[in-house]
Design a protein around this motif. Structure first.
Motif, short mmCIF file in Angstrom:
data_model
loop_
_atom_site.label_atom_id
_atom_site.label_comp_id
_atom_site.label_asym_id
_atom_site.label_seq_id
_atom_site.Cartn_x
_atom_site.Cartn_y
_atom_site.Cartn_z
N ALA A 170 79.56 -0.62 39.26
CA ALA A 170 80.65 -0.53 38.01
C ALA A 170 80.21 -1.13 36.80
O ALA A 170 80.49 -0.52 35.65
CB ALA A 170 82.31 -1.32 38.24
N GLY A 195 79.75 0.95 33.31
CA GLY A 195 80.86 0.66 32.65
C GLY A 195 80.60 0.68 31.30
O GLY A 195 81.33 1.21 30.53
N ASN A 204 86.48 1.01 35.51
CA ASN A 204 84.98 1.65 35.54
C ASN A 204 84.74 2.72 36.39
O ASN A 204 84.16 3.73 36.37
CB ASN A 204 83.83 0.81 35.58
CG ASN A 204 83.77 -0.01 34.14
OD1 ASN A 204 83.89 0.52 33.29
ND2 ASN A 204 83.49 -1.31 34.18
N GLY A 263 86.80 -0.37 30.05
CA GLY A 263 85.98 -0.63 31.07
C GLY A 263 84.71 -1.13 30.67
O GLY A 263 84.20 -2.11 31.07
#
Length: 452
Positions: free
Chosen positions: A18, A22, A158, A295
């Motif tokens: 992530a 992100g 994310n 995110g």
């Protein structure tokens, strides 16, 4: 108080991946493809630029995986540069990242997301003006009070992007609004396109910026469980996810809105949303933008304080030293977070926000950021322990050559901004000299060696 290093490793493979996706999948994905499509004028050229940048990014991801596995500690590029090229070069990167560049990025993202928040919720003007600092303070607080909490929020935000954006692409085709007639013929350039060389150069730079941020996972390597496995999966898997999202979404964009209809980035986003969802289009697209930006901001707020922490830990000579730098070399005794570094990052972003200087900072620093990425990958050639991977030395050569070409493009396009940005970075040298003169840098660690 000493903290058990293993107790800090609270992030698994999902959280690490992530981090990679992100920041890359942020506001740029909704704005960059439109300008690229208009300039290139050909869906085939657009796909070629994305694929070329994906190849360059994957080469970089393989190199950063190796660096992170060899150095599974917080700090990322700062740590790699320190071991590859010494303290001065590393300090310049840390100065640029922690004090100049990333606060500007955070401020720019918070300001850029306010109009989209207003499209979702009716916000009075005075409150709208207060939203950017409130966002920064809230995200700073999340990162101050624990890695488990902040990484959990970051991971959810994310990973939620992926099905949301996939659903957006799917709806474009299921609803019948996307048609192959809009993208055919694939290779023929539309009227009004920019000159080919200029168009490819501009689109390549835009694609690089759009992919930007995939390297952030290295900064939090000290908090990832089983880093040799999880970081390898995060870097390679994250880059492939970002590439797939960009290709699919760009194809959906030009299949819904003909290239000839693209007048500006913002107008394109509005037209795309209205075509797919009618009157509710603006709100749907605004929701997607807010999700992607938040995110990305969570990644920034997590990753950058780890650079400050690593720099301070190195330059101050450890957690038991005293002085300004040593303040940032300590973890919070309860939360195990680089709390003072989080406060510095948040404070600098608020300062940049107050001065309204984020646009200028971003323009000035991009050239230096590209150079530092190339130098970071080049440290693989200076490692005492040889790299024994199937992709070596091809991957670092490809990435360094590609980054060098991008730096030349940036220097030719905006020589004043590039040189001024280099000057801002070099201002870190007298700052370090002052700290050294005051005894902030421990003599015991004044020399560094090149190691793996």
């Amino acid at each position: 108080m000493e903290v058990d290093p293993q107790s800090r490793r609270q992030m698994g493979v999902w959280a690490a991946t992530a981090v990679v996706t992100g920041e890359a999948i942020s506001l740029g994905i909704f704005l960059t493809p439109a300008g690229m499509a208009r300039s290139l004028g050909s869906p085939a050229l657009l796909a070629a630029v994305w694929c070329g940048m994906a190849l360059l990014t994957l080469a970089g991801a393989l190199c950063f995986t190796e660096l992170a596995v060899r150095n599974p500690h917080d700090g990322g590029e700062y740590l790699y540069l320190r071991r590859g090229f010494g303290r001065r070069v590393a300090f310049l990167y840390g100065w640029m990242a922690a004090v100049v560049m990333y606060p500007g990025v955070a401020a720019a993202l918070t300001v850029g997301t306010v109009p989209y928040i207003q499209a979702l919720v009716s916000v009075p003007s005075p409150i709208a003006k207060a939203l950017p600092p409130l966002i920064l303070i809230t995200l700073g607080a999340l990162n101050y009070f624990g890695t488990r909490l902040s990484s959990g929020v970051m991971t959810v935000l994310n990973w939620l992007k992926v099905p949301v954006l996939a659903a957006l692409v799917g709806w474009a085709f299921i609803s019948g609004h996307a048609t192959m007639a809009n993208v055919m013929p694939l290779s023929v350039r539309r009227p009004g396109s920019d000159p080919l060389i200029d168009a490819i150069a501009g689109a390549t730079i835009s694609a690089f910026f759009c992919f930007g941020g995939w390297w952030e996972a290295g900064k939090i390597a000290g908090e990832v469980r089983n880093p040799s496995r999880n970081l390898a999966v995060a870097f390679s898997g994250g880059v492939l996810i970002v590439t797939a999202i960009y290709l699919l979404l760009s194809f959906a964009f030009v299949a819904v809105v003909r290239v000839e209809q693209i007048q500006s980035n913002t107008a394109f986003v509005a037209l795309f949303g209205q075509t797919l969802f009618g009157a509710a289009g603006g709100r749907v697209l605004a929701m997607c933008v807010v999700l992607c930006v938040f995110g990305g901001l969570m990644v920034l707020c997590m990753a950058v304080p780890r650079v400050t922490y690593a720099l301070a830990l190195s330059e101050a000579g450890g957690t038991n030293q005293t002085g300004a730098l040593a303040t940032f070399a300590r973890l919070h005794p309860r939360f195990n977070t680089p709390a003072n570094a989080v406060l510095l990052q948040t404070g600098m972003a608020l300062l940049v926000l107050m001065l309204g200087a984020f646009d200028r900072i971003l323009a000035f620093i991009i050239f230096s950021a590209v150079v530092f990425l190339a130098l970071t990958v080049a440290t693989l050639f200076r490692s005492i322990t040889p790299v024994r991977r199937w992709w070596y030395p091809s991957a670092p050569i490809v990435f360094i050559a590609g980054s060098g070409l991008l730096a030349v493009m940036l220097l030719m396009h905006s020589p004043g901004s590039a040189l001024l940005g280099a000057g801002i970075v070099l201002c870190g040298l007298p700052v370090r000299w002052v700290l050294t003169r005051r005894g902030e840098v421990s003599p015991a660690v004044a020399a560094d060696t090149i190691s793996s």
